[in-house]
Design a protein around this motif. Structure first.
Motif, short mmCIF file in Angstrom:
data_model
loop_
_atom_site.label_atom_id
_atom_site.label_comp_id
_atom_site.label_asym_id
_atom_site.label_seq_id
_atom_site.Cartn_x
_atom_site.Cartn_y
_atom_site.Cartn_z
N GLY A 97 9.48 -45.77 -6.80
CA GLY A 97 8.22 -44.94 -7.56
C GLY A 97 6.99 -45.39 -7.04
O GLY A 97 6.07 -44.31 -6.76
N LEU A 100 6.65 -43.37 -3.83
CA LEU A 100 6.44 -41.99 -4.17
C LEU A 100 5.02 -41.95 -4.39
O LEU A 100 4.42 -40.82 -4.12
CB LEU A 100 7.42 -41.53 -4.87
N THR A 101 4.34 -42.71 -5.19
CA THR A 101 3.03 -42.54 -5.43
C THR A 101 2.13 -42.61 -4.08
O THR A 101 1.07 -41.72 -3.98
CB THR A 101 2.36 -43.57 -6.36
N ASP A 104 2.21 -39.08 -2.50
CA ASP A 104 1.52 -38.39 -2.99
C ASP A 104 -0.03 -38.57 -2.45
O ASP A 104 -0.72 -37.71 -2.23
CB ASP A 104 1.64 -38.35 -4.62
N ASN A 111 -4.97 -33.74 3.08
CA ASN A 111 -5.54 -32.68 2.60
C ASN A 111 -7.21 -32.71 2.82
O ASN A 111 -7.86 -31.58 2.94
CB ASN A 111 -5.29 -32.21 1.24
N ARG A 140 -10.12 -38.94 -7.02
CA ARG A 140 -8.88 -39.46 -6.74
C ARG A 140 -8.50 -40.93 -6.13
O ARG A 140 -7.66 -41.65 -6.39
CB ARG A 140 -8.18 -38.48 -5.71
N LYS A 143 -8.79 -43.37 -8.59
CA LYS A 143 -7.72 -43.52 -9.28
C LYS A 143 -6.26 -44.10 -8.85
O LYS A 143 -5.75 -44.91 -9.32
CB LYS A 143 -7.27 -41.91 -9.82
N PHE A 144 -6.06 -43.81 -7.44
CA PHE A 144 -4.79 -44.42 -6.76
C PHE A 144 -5.26 -45.93 -6.54
O PHE A 144 -4.19 -46.42 -6.99
CB PHE A 144 -4.69 -43.66 -5.54
N PHE B 56 2.45 -44.05 -12.60
CA PHE B 56 1.21 -43.36 -12.15
C PHE B 56 0.95 -42.26 -13.13
O PHE B 56 -0.23 -41.83 -13.62
CB PHE B 56 1.15 -42.97 -10.71
N VAL B 68 11.74 -45.24 -15.06
CA VAL B 68 11.58 -44.55 -13.64
C VAL B 68 10.73 -43.36 -13.69
O VAL B 68 10.73 -42.64 -14.52
CB VAL B 68 13.21 -44.04 -13.26
N SER B 69 9.98 -43.43 -12.62
CA SER B 69 8.91 -42.27 -12.51
C SER B 69 9.27 -41.47 -11.41
O SER B 69 9.72 -42.00 -10.21
CB SER B 69 7.69 -42.77 -12.53
N HIS B 70 8.57 -40.42 -10.90
CA HIS B 70 8.71 -39.47 -10.10
C HIS B 70 9.87 -38.64 -10.04
O HIS B 70 11.11 -39.25 -10.30
CB HIS B 70 8.59 -40.04 -8.82
N ASN B 73 12.81 -39.50 -7.80
CA ASN B 73 13.37 -40.82 -8.16
C ASN B 73 14.34 -40.99 -9.63
O ASN B 73 15.49 -41.54 -9.62
CB ASN B 73 12.06 -41.89 -8.26
N LEU B 100 13.29 -34.67 -1.90
CA LEU B 100 11.62 -34.88 -1.54
C LEU B 100 11.09 -33.77 -0.91
O LEU B 100 9.99 -33.56 -0.67
CB LEU B 100 11.84 -36.13 -0.72
#
Lengths: 239, 239
Positions: A97, A100-101, A104, A111, A140, A143-144, B56, B68-70, B73, B100
């Motif tokens: 997780g 995966l953050t 993102d 971008n 952002r 935040k991250f 997040f 579990v997040s995302h 996942n 993904l």
């Protein structure tokens, strides 16, 4: 078995997150596209008309007959084999997780210079890039980084690693994210170590790990440049 | 054990990919935020100062003590438990890679209406949205759909499912992607079933599965709307 990493040559990009894990573990691997004939080998897999598990895009990893694509997926697969994942199963999903953050976060970082389309030149989307990056840096980025710092501080095993009680591939990826942000946005990142002391400590500690230190000083580590994920365009880093 | 799904109320969004898997499997779950006090319960976890595995962002799943997040996942975690993942381990990583790729596709779909910042109104980034969407529809949409169609056609077990020899959570997610694209971009999607017959067949087949059919007709399934991931703005869907 030698791992085969497939990724574009000439930039660190998303492939670098895999390289750092393989290098830290001292794993036996080939960076296929940097070898003679490697680009053709990668395109053969990408364009195969009989392979079942075709990847959408590099990076991907070949381990014998197994093909694994997407950075977080490759690290989830490799983590336990390289000793870079938590032993506890629930924590492995937490690590995934977190990764995966990071995925993102990287998409948003990309971008900043390509908000309209990856197929257009930066110069042709510069106004949108400025508008995107201004909000990215004020909303952002904190935040991250704030999230990762908080996870570090709330790790019951201490703030020397982001998950569990030992180094994982997520720490290596955080090192790379900070390194890239310092390259791309030196002004915006100024004093980040005061705001995010745990992240700054991980960044410093990973850099000094013997295998990583050796790798960073080697020819294998390419310099950041303006074809990669992290780019330094001073006009985007203005206050 | 009852699964607890945490996601914003009022939109399908990313939570819907989890709902479809839970519904297809007939799993015992609570959509927490749609229950009294649910929003406070979600914020308690998000803002917790002692929980180690803080997410997040929603969606996240609670299974006993495990968080579990995302989306990808959560589906990787739930898939085997719900009988919606391939039995073969290598194919599970392939399924995760496909999911993904869907994640990346969804991020680009989101950017069609919010290319500059999620924090700005659509109306305040409409010009950039038009520029983004024009290239999305001509370059990216065919690239993603063409990839999934090709994977389907190259599945050695036949094109009735995208991975292995039985339905997986990836098929359910593909159904939702097609459903959302048909809602958001009816003009651009016209005749898509001729170009991508395998995907169109999966879309039709998933819709007719008894548990999914019952769910789609129930109050649990919210309608698409302009607060979600898939939005219908006719000016973006022009030729």
């Amino acid at each position: 078995m030698t791992y085969q990493l497939y990724y574009w040559d000439g930039l660190q990009g998303r492939g670098e997150f895999i390289r750092l894990a393989l290098e830290e573990a001292g794993a036996d691997y080939v960076d296929v596209v940097r070898e003679p004939g490697g680009m053709a080998a990668m395109m053969n897999i990408m364009e195969s008309r009989d392979e079942a598990c075709i990847p959408f895009a590099p990076p991907f990893l070949k381990d014998g007959d197994v093909i694994v694509s997407h950075v977080a997926n490759i690290l989830f697969y490799l983590g336990p084999k390289l000793g870079l994942a938590p032993a506890n199963e629930a924590l492995r999903y937490f690590a995934n997780g977190l990764q995966l953050t990071i995925t993102d976060f990287l998409a948003e970082i990309h971008n900043t210079h390509h908000p309209i389309a990856a197929s257009l030149y930066y110069e042709d989307q510069k106004d949108a890039a400025k508008a995107y990056t201004a909000l990215f840096l004020t909303e952002r980025l904190p935040k991250f980084l704030g999230y990762f710092e908080r996870v570090l501080q709330q790790n019951p095993h201490g703030d020397k690693q982001i998950v569990g009680d030992r180094l994982s591939y997520v720490d290596l990826s955080l090192f790379q994210v900070i390194e890239g942000l310092l390259y791309g946005f030196p002004r915006a990142m100024k004093g980040y170590d005061k705001k995010y002391p745990g992240l700054a400590a991980i960044h410093a500690a990973v850099r000094e790990r013997p295998n990583i230190k050796r790798y960073l000083a080697s020819d294998g580590r390419l310099a950041f440049n303006e074809t990669g994920l992290f780019r330094h365009y001073p006009e985007l880093d203005e206050g």
